[in-house]
Structure formats: structure tokens, C-alpha cells
Design a protein around this motif. Structure first.
Motif, mmCIF file in Angstrom:
data_model
loop_
_atom_site.group_PDB
_atom_site.id
_atom_site.type_symbol
_atom_site.label_atom_id
_atom_site.label_comp_id
_atom_site.label_asym_id
_atom_site.label_seq_id
_atom_site.Cartn_x
_atom_site.Cartn_y
_atom_site.Cartn_z
ATOM 1 N N PRO A 381 0.799 -1.232 0.000
ATOM 2 C CA PRO A 381 0.000 0.000 0.000
ATOM 3 C C PRO A 381 0.833 1.284 0.000
ATOM 4 C CG PRO A 381 -0.846 -1.541 1.611
ATOM 5 C CD PRO A 381 0.456 -2.079 1.157
ATOM 6 N N TRP A 385 1.112 5.094 -6.660
ATOM 7 C CA TRP A 385 0.237 4.895 -7.816
ATOM 8 C C TRP A 385 -0.094 6.280 -8.357
ATOM 9 C CZ3 TRP A 385 -5.305 5.550 -8.688
ATOM 10 C CH2 TRP A 385 -5.755 4.934 -9.856
ATOM 11 N N MET A 390 -0.680 4.067 -2.560
ATOM 12 C CA MET A 390 -1.967 3.411 -2.788
ATOM 13 C C MET A 390 -2.908 3.575 -1.599
ATOM 14 S SD MET A 390 -1.465 -0.065 -5.030
ATOM 15 C CE MET A 390 -0.062 -0.818 -4.236
ATOM 16 N N ARG A 393 -4.558 6.961 -1.672
ATOM 17 C CA ARG A 393 -5.597 7.064 -2.709
ATOM 18 C C ARG A 393 -6.870 6.347 -2.282
ATOM 19 N NH1 ARG A 393 -9.443 6.529 -5.448
ATOM 20 N NH2 ARG A 393 -9.710 6.915 -7.682
ATOM 21 N N ASP A 441 -4.637 -2.969 -1.942
ATOM 22 C CA ASP A 441 -3.947 -2.782 -3.221
ATOM 23 C C ASP A 441 -4.932 -2.570 -4.360
ATOM 24 O OD1 ASP A 441 -4.976 -5.297 -3.256
ATOM 25 O OD2 ASP A 441 -3.129 -6.335 -3.753
ATOM 26 N N THR A 442 -6.012 -1.850 -4.058
ATOM 27 C CA THR A 442 -7.005 -1.538 -5.095
ATOM 28 C C THR A 442 -7.202 -0.026 -5.178
ATOM 29 O OG1 THR A 442 -8.759 -1.884 -3.449
ATOM 30 C CG2 THR A 442 -8.217 -3.742 -4.885
ATOM 31 N N PRO A 443 -6.184 0.721 -5.623
ATOM 32 C CA PRO A 443 -6.269 2.186 -5.598
ATOM 33 C C PRO A 443 -7.185 2.785 -6.650
ATOM 34 C CG PRO A 443 -4.240 1.510 -6.655
ATOM 35 C CD PRO A 443 -4.864 0.265 -6.116
ATOM 36 N N MET A 521 -3.371 -4.588 -7.599
ATOM 37 C CA MET A 521 -2.077 -4.261 -8.182
ATOM 38 C C MET A 521 -1.056 -5.265 -7.662
ATOM 39 S SD MET A 521 -2.996 -1.734 -9.974
ATOM 40 C CE MET A 521 -4.397 -0.603 -10.089
ATOM 41 N N LEU A 527 0.887 -1.083 -11.818
ATOM 42 C CA LEU A 527 0.829 0.282 -11.299
ATOM 43 C C LEU A 527 0.681 1.306 -12.411
ATOM 44 C CD1 LEU A 527 3.571 0.041 -8.537
ATOM 45 C CD2 LEU A 527 1.106 -0.003 -8.233
#
Length: 532
Positions: A381, A385, A390, A393, A441-443, A521, A527
Motif C-alpha cells: 500500500p 500509484w 496506494m 488514494r 492494493d485496489t487504488p 495491483m 501500477l
């Protein structure tokens, strides 16, 4: 996932599911993988029925077909053999031996044998295989696979004309090179752990051996690892060696959709990894099967030598069909004899779940393994990004008035600059090498995803969960506080997977149309995915 096969075959996750069950094919492909229908044993007419059903239910997702056209076979060039010609090739002692096996189990053999049909085995020869290919290529398949030997020239030519990728299974380095020289697009590198037809070399040795052998000579050929792979962590290990995905067959045999004989499925669920054998006794070529009194009998010194393919199946299959039927009805002798193709991964197949659940388990398990492999001391994280970490965001997508918590086990002071931190470590010090739970990890989340979740909850449900248009995103959800006790009970009972906990609850669905907004990601190239 950033995989060459995901792009070329238009799939989300490079998990390839070989199965004779159309329901498994559909569920795997709809969950983001790639279903491959086994066509061996089908007539053109029956295959047309199966593929029509798949097309009607698969929602346009990608799938393929697998057939067997071996390089060596009895009467390879012959077709339309008469029943008399075929029967003359089966020695009486082979039938007598089968009858003795069944008789010892108390099974009547008087109705066991029927005269073979004219042209038996033609599906493995050019004439019959072309009729199967006529059906396969009339449907929107993305890949055709030959399960035994180098794909014949007629198959290669037809696939290229149809714009369909060609795959081939290989169990040895020298065979893999021949496949590549013939022009295949995908190599399924299958170790000896595999169920069904298999070689002698283990997956962990064979995959890097083949990758080294084809090297720069065939850079466009994709490699799928196969053999004993029933978990995402095994898939990750093979991809860490250079494979582009995983091909699995056994793991689908115990799913709720599978058409596996219930008696055999029960035996598989209780079997360990040592309870399989590799033998020619079923097809005339080496296959790995679940060990039973049937396979033990064929390992005996008294057993006659197996006949060449496809003649051995004329000896084994009538008996095994009768055994399956009696085993399903509860016959004790038949249950002891019952067997089916399965790999050594059977020792890890301990519960029966849906095919879709297997795919999701693979995804979660794979992601956790990749996280461990990629551990360099910096949490994912915190990676930038588009110039912003991340985690930062992600937090911007949560309404300002909503309280925020970050779950972390390392870099605690860094995370505290954005929100209070909770940790599940049993000690106060940070862990240097403890991975803990999967990280954020899903920005690319939509800015309104929390609002949509809140609007989806009413007084009669426990919360709401995101659906991205293709599948449920069970780590993106909103729950009422009164589910805390239920969670405590779930954890106390040994549960740990979120989606299994959610299955016990009543949830509404917050629907979104952009599945890429919820993508993980998992690599540096991920990225580069554009910001909204």
C-alpha cells in the motif's frame, strides 16, 4: 493479472480448468479463469449439445476444448474398423482376467461384454478427430488442446485458419521441444503428479527444465504448469519459476458441480497424496488414478500386459462402468473397486465446494503467496500509484465524515499519518518478517463506492458487498456493527476466509459496471493502470 495469456485469451486470471463437466467449464470461466471441455468420449452430436449449452450459459466468456489425437495408437491409419476386426485384437485372457476381478468382489459378469461399435477409436484418428474439430470450430472457442502427443498437422492448420490458439500437453523436455517446433502456442507442462495421462518427472523439476530448454528459441510460446496443482500458492510457485499460469484437472472432480461418481468423490475427499497409482491398465498409456482394489489387481504379477491404446479401454471401461453404477447404489464390493483419474494433489482436496469458490480460493491464495514472495520490507500500500501511495488514494474514496482505521503489522508510524492503526500482532513491537493479512492494493476504486454501498443497505440485511459486474468483491463491503458476535463465533470455529463468513449472512449487493476499478495491483506493471 499481468499475464500474456490473460491478454491473448481475454481472461482475468490464468487458471485453466480441464473438465468433462460443462457446468464446471461455465463456472470457472465466469469466475475469471478459463474452462477447457474434455471432448474425448464425445460423438460430434453429443459434443454439439454440450457446446451449445456452454454458449448459452457462459455469458460470452472465454473457453476451449481438449481432445486426444495420440501419435501412437493401434491401427493409427485405419478407420471404420469392423466390430469383428476390433474384437479380434482383444485376447480372451484379458477379458477373463477382468471377469475374475469382478467375480472376487461378488459382481455378476454375465452382461459385461458387448460387441464394439464399428470404427471404435476413430476420434483418435484423423477422420474422427476432424469431425470433432468441425463441431469445436463452429463455436467461439479461444483454444484447442491436444492431450497426448504433438498436435497433428491437420489440427494445427485448422486452428490457425480459425484464429484459435493451439495447446499441447507434455511430460518431457524433448517432447516440449517437438511441440514448439510444430508451432503450438501454449505448452501445458504436466508433471508426474498429474491425474490422467502423465509422465515420470515431477512438476517442480519439469517446468524449469522445459522453460530453460525452449528459452529464447520459442519466446512466443506460453507455458502452463500442471500436475498436482490444487492451490493458489502452488500456482504462484510455478509462476515464480516462469510459467504463465496453471492447468488443473483433479481439483474440479470434487466440486459440487462435478459429475464424478459420488462413491468415488467420497473416496477422493478422504484420500491422501500417496493413494494414487500410475498405470497403463486403463487406457494402454500411463495414467494416474485413485488407488483401489481394481488398480491393485492390475499391478499384480498375474495381470496380463495392457493392450495398446485404444484397445485397453475396451477391456477396462465396460467393467469400470458397471463398477461405478453398483458403487453408486451402495454395493460394497464395487465401492472397493471404484476408481477414477486423479492426481497426487487429491491429498489437499478435503472438502467439496463450488467451482467458482475454487477459483476464488486460488485467487486469494495466489495473492497471499505473491505478497510473501514480493516482500522487500516495503508494504504494497505504500507503493506510489500515479504519484500517491496506494493507501492514501484508497482513503480519499472514503467519505470524510466516516471514521477510518488501517490494519497493519509493520511501518505503523507511516500509516498513522493517515489514520489510526490496529494490529493483530500479539506483541507491541512491529514484525519485520510477518506478512499479516492481505494489504490494500485496489487504488483505482470509484470515488462513490462507499456511497453506493450505504445506499444498498436496508433494515433487513447485515450489510452490502460490491459486485463488479462479473463477480463479488468480498473484501469491499459494508457491515453493520451487530455482526461482531457472529464474526467472533466464526473465528473461534477455525474460520478465516472472508467469503465463507459472508456466506452465513444476509447481504445486499452494490453493483458496479467497471470490474477494473477493483483490480489488485500485483506487479510493477499493474501500477501503470490509469487513474480515473
Amino acid at each position: 493479472m499481468n499475464s500474456k495469456l490473460c491478454e491473448s485469451l481475454d481472461i482475468e486470471f490464468p487458471l485453466f480448468a480441464f473438465s468433462h463437466c460443462r457446468d464446471v467449464i461455465v463456472e470457472v470461466s465466469k469466475a475469471g479463469g478459463f474452462g477447457v471441455l474434455g471432448a474425448a468420449g464425445h460423438t460430434p452430436e453429443s459434443l454439439e449439445i454440450e457446446m451449445n449449452w456452454i454458449d448459452e450459459h457462459i455469458d460470452g466468456k472465454s473457453y476451449g476444448v481438449d481432445l486426444i489425437v495420440p501419435n501412437s495408437i493401434d491401427s493409427k491409419e485405419s478407420s471404420n474398423l469392423s466390430p469383428e476386426d476390433i474384437e479380434a485384437r482383444i485376447p480372451p485372457e484379458h477379458k477373463a482376467y477382468v471377469e475374475s476381478i469382478l467375480a472376487q468382489a461378488g459382481i455378476d459378469t454375465r452382461d459385461l461384454w458387448q460387441r464394439p461399435k464399428a470404427g471404435y477409436g476413430d476420434n483418435m484418428r484423423e477422420t474422427g478427430a476432424n469431425a470433432i474439430l468441425d463441431v469445436a470450430f463452429s463455436h467461439p472457442i479461444k483454444m484447442i488442446v491436444n492431450a497426448l502427443g504433438v498436435p497433428p498437422l491437420f489440427m494445427m492448420q485448422r486452428a490457425k485458419q480459425a484464429g484459435v490458439a493451439v495447446g499441447a500437453l507434455t511430460g518431457a523436455k524433448e517432447h516440449a521441444i517437438k511441440h514448439c517446433e510444430s508451432g503450438v502456442d501454449v505448452l501445458i507442462v504436466s508433471g508426474t503428479e498429474a491425474g490422467g495421462h502423465c509422465g515420470e518427472v515431477s512438476t517442480l523439476v519439469l517446468v524449469p527444465e522445459v522453460l530453460d530448454a525452449i528459452g529464447d528459441k520459442f519466446p512466443d510460446v506460453a507455458v502452463l504448469a500442471a500436475g498436482g496443482i490444487v492451490t493458489g500458492k502452488q500456482m504462484a510457485a510455478c509462476m515464480a519459476m516462469g510459467a504463465h499460469g496453471a492447468w488443473c484437472g483433479s481439483v474440479w472432480l470434487t466440486t459440487s458441480e462435478a459429475e464424478t461418481n459420488p462413491a468415488v468423490k467420497e473416496k477422493m475427499l478422504s484420500a491422501n497424496s500417496r493413494q494414487t497409482v500410475r498405470s497403463k491398465s486403463r487406457t494402454g498409456k500411463y495414467t494416474r488414478q485413485l488407488r483401489s482394489q481394481w488398480t491393485d489387481a492390475w499391478q499384480s504379477e498375474d495381470a496380463p500386459p495392457p493392450l495398446p491404446m485404444p484397445l485397453q479401454s475396451l477391456v477396462s471401461e465396460p467393467a469400470l462402468r458397471k463398477i461405478d453404477k453398483l458403487a453408486e447404489s451402495g454395493d460394497a464390493g464395487a465401492r472397493n473397486l471404484a476408481t477414477y483419474w486423479v492426481g497426487q494433489g487429491v491429498g489437499l482436496m478435503n472438502t467439496s465446494v463450488s467451482a467458482r469458490t475454487v477459483v476464488y480460493d486460488f485467487m486469494e491464495d495466489y495473492a497471499a503467496a505473491v505478497e510473501r514472495l514480493g516482500n522487500t520490507g516495503q508494504d504494497k500500500p505504500l507503493l506510489p500509484w500515479h504519484g500517491v501511495p496506494m493507501v492514501q488514494r484508497i482513503l480519499t474514496t472514503v467519505p470524510a465524515e466516516m471514521p477510518k482505521l488501517i490494519s497493519a503489522n509493520r511501518n505503523l508510524d507511516t500509516y498513522r499519518q493517515w489514520a489510526p492503526v490496529v494490529t493483530d500482532l500479539p506483541v507491541t513491537a512491529e514484525a519485520e518478517d510477518y506478512q499479516g493479512p492481505l494489504v490494500g492494493d485496489t487504488p483505482a476504486l470509484p470515488m462513490n463506492w462507499c456511497d453506493v454501498l450505504m445506499q444498498s443497505v436496508d433494515g433487513h440485511v447485515d450489510g452490502a458487498v460490491v459486485h463488479d459486474g462479473e463477480r463479488q468483491q468480498h473484501l469491499h463491503l459494508l457491515l453493520k456493527c451487530d455482526v461482531e458476535k457472529d464474526l467472533e463465533r466464526f473465528l473461534a470455529a477455525g474460520g478465516y476466509q472472508v467469503y465463507k463468513w459472508l456466506q452465513t449472512m444476509q447481504l445486499s449487493t452494490a453493483r458496479f459496471a467497471d470490474r477494473m476499478a477493483f483490480r489488485n495491483m500485483n506487479s510493477p506493471t499493474d501500477l501503470d493502470y490509469p487513474a480515473a
